[in-house]
Write a protein that holds these residues in place. Structure first.
Motif, short mmCIF file in Angstrom:
data_model
loop_
_atom_site.label_atom_id
_atom_site.label_comp_id
_atom_site.label_asym_id
_atom_site.label_seq_id
_atom_site.Cartn_x
_atom_site.Cartn_y
_atom_site.Cartn_z
N THR A 55 0.84 -1.21 0.00
CA THR A 55 0.00 0.00 0.00
C THR A 55 0.87 1.25 0.00
N HIS A 56 2.05 1.17 0.65
CA HIS A 56 2.98 2.30 0.68
C HIS A 56 4.35 1.83 1.14
N GLU A 57 5.27 2.76 1.23
CA GLU A 57 6.68 2.41 1.33
C GLU A 57 7.20 2.17 2.75
N HIS A 58 6.39 2.33 3.78
CA HIS A 58 6.93 2.16 5.13
C HIS A 58 7.33 0.70 5.38
N ARG A 59 8.40 0.60 6.15
CA ARG A 59 9.08 -0.68 6.37
C ARG A 59 8.15 -1.74 6.99
N ASP A 60 7.20 -1.30 7.82
CA ASP A 60 6.31 -2.29 8.42
C ASP A 60 5.29 -2.83 7.40
N HIS A 61 5.37 -2.32 6.18
CA HIS A 61 4.51 -2.83 5.10
C HIS A 61 5.32 -3.56 4.02
N THR A 62 6.58 -3.16 3.86
CA THR A 62 7.41 -3.73 2.79
C THR A 62 8.41 -4.77 3.30
N GLY A 114 -1.44 11.30 1.45
CA GLY A 114 -1.73 11.92 2.74
C GLY A 114 -0.86 11.32 3.84
N HIS A 115 -1.01 10.00 4.06
CA HIS A 115 -0.14 9.32 5.03
C HIS A 115 1.29 9.32 4.47
N THR A 116 1.42 8.94 3.21
CA THR A 116 2.62 9.23 2.43
C THR A 116 2.12 9.71 1.07
N GLY A 134 -4.73 0.32 3.89
CA GLY A 134 -3.35 0.59 4.33
C GLY A 134 -3.34 1.47 5.57
N ASP A 135 -2.51 2.53 5.54
CA ASP A 135 -2.42 3.46 6.67
C ASP A 135 -3.12 4.78 6.36
N THR A 136 -4.04 4.77 5.38
CA THR A 136 -4.80 5.99 5.08
C THR A 136 -6.00 6.11 6.00
#
Ligand SMILES: [Zn+2]
Ligand SMILES: [Zn+2]
Length: 263
Positions: A55-62, A114-116, A134-136
């Motif tokens: 969903t986005h680039e943050h490490r807890d997702h990738t 927004g979140h990223t 995701g984190d939105t």
């Protein structure tokens, strides 16, 4: 469309997801940080993971990408502008793209900054609508903007995209933050009876069997969708005397986002 919400049980309270096609057994893994759990759920069900979506680039997702690709050979999908922040993307996604899983699942890509600034959400097209947010959007909350985001963009995403989805859209967020978020809703709007009832209910819940909300429910319990609520506005005006007499939804959203940062 079969959806498995996978509770990682980690300190960040991440949820991972597998979305499978009932006909072919092909599956898409969303943000498979806990790749071991994702692989074992796929195995139990006889599914083959052919795609990974971040969903986005943050490490807890990738953080699970590399091991998941090594184990399955799956293709990696993420926002088209995330190529510098996520390694090994095979397919860059833009708003309006459709991700197919097997023969029966179609997921529409929403570009939701927004979140990223390189965040996508997925909206199922073939079944009852479901949003992988995701984190939105969280249950009863919104993502923060500390690490590469912008609150105005997040407001815009809420106002022009999320709030316009069908009321029966099921919400599948990237983290289990519902308890804290409901406490924040109640701090801003103490007379929200539905949030009170829900808080009592989720206090006892096992995150491995988490409640799945709908957009209709979020509009009642998520303060970031309640920007015209008189209690919320009056409380903000008492706290911030410089606030307009009739504040815009954007002003209310930004104040709430700022307060949530320190709450
Ligand atoms: Zn994040
Ligand atoms: Zn996260």
């Amino acid at each position: 469309m079969i959806v498995k919400q996978i509770w990682t049980g980690n300190a960040f309270r991440n949820f991972n997801y597998l979305i499978a096609c009932a006909d072919t057994g092909q599956a898409l893994a969303i943000d498979p940080l806990d790749y071991k759990k994702c692989l074992s759920v796929a195995k139990e069900n006889g599914w083959t993971i052919t795609q990974i979506l971040n969903t986005h680039e943050h490490r807890d997702h990738t953080g699970g990408n590399r091991a998941m690709i090594a184990a399955t050979g799956a293709k990696l999908l993420a926002h088209q502008n995330a190529k510098d922040s996520i390694a090994d993307i095979d397919i860059g996604l833009a708003a309006g793209d459709v991700v197919n899983v097997g023969k029966t699942v179609e997921l529409l890509v929403l570009d939701t900054p927004g979140h990223t600034m390189t965040h996508v959400c997925l909206l199922s097209q073939t079944d009852e609508p479901a949003l992988f947010s995701g984190d939105t959007l969280f249950n009863a909350g919104a993502g923060n903007c500390h690490n590469g985001g912008h609150p105005q963009e997040l407001y815009h995403t809420f106002a022009t995209q999320l709030s316009r989805l069908q009321d029966n859209t099921r919400i599948y967020p990237g983290h289990d933050y519902i308890g804290n978020n409901l406490e924040f809703t109640l701090a801003r709007e103490p007379d929200n009876e539905q949030a009170k009832t829900l808080l009592n209910q989720v206090k006892k819940q096992d995150p491995a069997k988490a409640l799945v909300s709908t957009l209709a429910m979020e509009k009642h319990i998520n303060t970031f969708f309640r920007l015209q609520n008189p209690t919320i506005i009056a409380k903000l005006q008492r706290q911030f005397p410089d606030m307009d007499e009739d504040p815009s939804p954007e002003q209310v959203f930004l104040k709430l986002r700022e307060l949530r940062n320190k709450w």
